[in-house]
Scaffold this motif. Structure first.
Motif, short mmCIF file in Angstrom:
data_model
loop_
_atom_site.label_atom_id
_atom_site.label_comp_id
_atom_site.label_asym_id
_atom_site.label_seq_id
_atom_site.Cartn_x
_atom_site.Cartn_y
_atom_site.Cartn_z
N ASP A 17 -6.05 5.44 1.02
CA ASP A 17 -6.82 5.18 -0.19
C ASP A 17 -6.37 6.11 -1.30
N SER A 18 -6.35 5.57 -2.49
CA SER A 18 -6.07 6.38 -3.68
C SER A 18 -7.38 6.48 -4.45
N VAL A 19 -7.95 7.69 -4.53
CA VAL A 19 -9.28 7.84 -5.12
C VAL A 19 -9.24 8.23 -6.60
N LYS A 20 -8.12 8.73 -7.08
CA LYS A 20 -8.06 9.15 -8.49
C LYS A 20 -7.68 8.01 -9.42
N ARG A 21 -6.88 7.08 -8.93
CA ARG A 21 -6.49 5.95 -9.77
C ARG A 21 -6.19 4.75 -8.88
N GLU A 22 -6.22 3.59 -9.47
CA GLU A 22 -5.90 2.37 -8.73
C GLU A 22 -4.43 2.40 -8.34
N GLN A 23 -4.15 1.99 -7.13
CA GLN A 23 -2.78 2.04 -6.62
C GLN A 23 -2.38 0.65 -6.13
N ALA A 24 -1.26 0.18 -6.61
CA ALA A 24 -0.68 -1.06 -6.08
C ALA A 24 0.42 -0.64 -5.11
N TRP A 25 0.27 -1.01 -3.85
CA TRP A 25 1.23 -0.61 -2.83
C TRP A 25 2.42 -1.56 -2.87
N SER A 26 3.61 -1.00 -2.86
CA SER A 26 4.82 -1.82 -2.84
C SER A 26 5.02 -2.37 -1.42
N GLU A 27 5.82 -3.41 -1.33
CA GLU A 27 6.10 -4.00 -0.01
C GLU A 27 6.77 -2.99 0.91
N ASP A 28 7.62 -2.13 0.36
CA ASP A 28 8.27 -1.08 1.17
C ASP A 28 7.23 -0.10 1.72
N ASN A 29 6.27 0.30 0.86
CA ASN A 29 5.22 1.21 1.32
C ASN A 29 4.36 0.56 2.40
N ILE A 30 4.05 -0.71 2.23
CA ILE A 30 3.25 -1.44 3.22
C ILE A 30 3.98 -1.48 4.55
N GLN A 31 5.29 -1.72 4.53
CA GLN A 31 6.07 -1.75 5.78
C GLN A 31 6.06 -0.39 6.47
N VAL A 32 6.19 0.68 5.68
CA VAL A 32 6.16 2.04 6.26
C VAL A 32 4.79 2.31 6.89
N LEU A 33 3.72 1.90 6.21
CA LEU A 33 2.38 2.10 6.76
C LEU A 33 2.18 1.28 8.04
N ARG A 34 2.73 0.08 8.07
CA ARG A 34 2.65 -0.74 9.30
C ARG A 34 3.40 -0.08 10.45
N MET A 35 4.56 0.49 10.14
CA MET A 35 5.31 1.19 11.18
C MET A 35 4.54 2.40 11.68
N ALA A 36 3.89 3.14 10.77
CA ALA A 36 3.09 4.29 11.17
C ALA A 36 1.96 3.84 12.10
N GLY A 37 1.32 2.73 11.77
CA GLY A 37 0.27 2.19 12.64
C GLY A 37 0.82 1.82 14.00
N GLY A 38 2.02 1.22 14.01
CA GLY A 38 2.65 0.86 15.29
C GLY A 38 2.95 2.07 16.14
N ILE A 39 3.35 3.17 15.50
CA ILE A 39 3.62 4.41 16.23
C ILE A 39 2.35 4.93 16.89
N PHE A 40 1.24 4.91 16.16
CA PHE A 40 -0.04 5.34 16.75
C PHE A 40 -0.44 4.44 17.91
N ILE A 41 -0.31 3.13 17.72
CA ILE A 41 -0.68 2.18 18.79
C ILE A 41 0.16 2.42 20.03
N ASN A 42 1.48 2.56 19.85
CA ASN A 42 2.36 2.77 20.99
C ASN A 42 2.03 4.07 21.72
N ALA A 43 1.72 5.12 20.98
CA ALA A 43 1.37 6.39 21.61
C ALA A 43 0.08 6.26 22.42
#
Length: 83
Positions: A17-43
């Motif tokens: 979450d971005s609490v100071k200003r509205e943030q539009a997430w780029s497709e690249d950022n979304i992919q990185v966040l999905r990979m981070a989630g996958g790492i947590f799930i796999n662990a």
């Protein structure tokens, strides 16, 4: 939300979450966040599987440690067995 690959079940929620200003997430950022989630799930899945293997090993060792593994033997020419 991130689902476990091949399982189709919800494993948890990972949010950013971005609490100071509205943030539009780029497709690249979304992919990185999905990979981070996958790492947590796999662990978490690896840990769950590891604990299940430890439990199964303890159960099977207990079975063999408490089993009567004596081998009966027979003397040729007799009808009774000798333990």
């Amino acid at each position: 939300m991130r689902r476990a690959p091949g399982r189709g079940s919800l494993r948890g929620y990972l949010g950013f979450d971005s609490v100071k200003r509205e943030q539009a997430w780029s497709e690249d950022n979304i992919q990185v966040l999905r990979m981070a989630g996958g790492i947590f799930i796999n662990a978490l899945e690896r840990k769950k599987t590891h604990l299940a293997l430890i439990d199964a090993k303890a159960k099977y060792l207990n079975i063999f440690e408490n089993a009567d593994l004596s081998c009966p033997s027979w003397r040729p020419g007799t009808r009774t067995r000798k333990s």
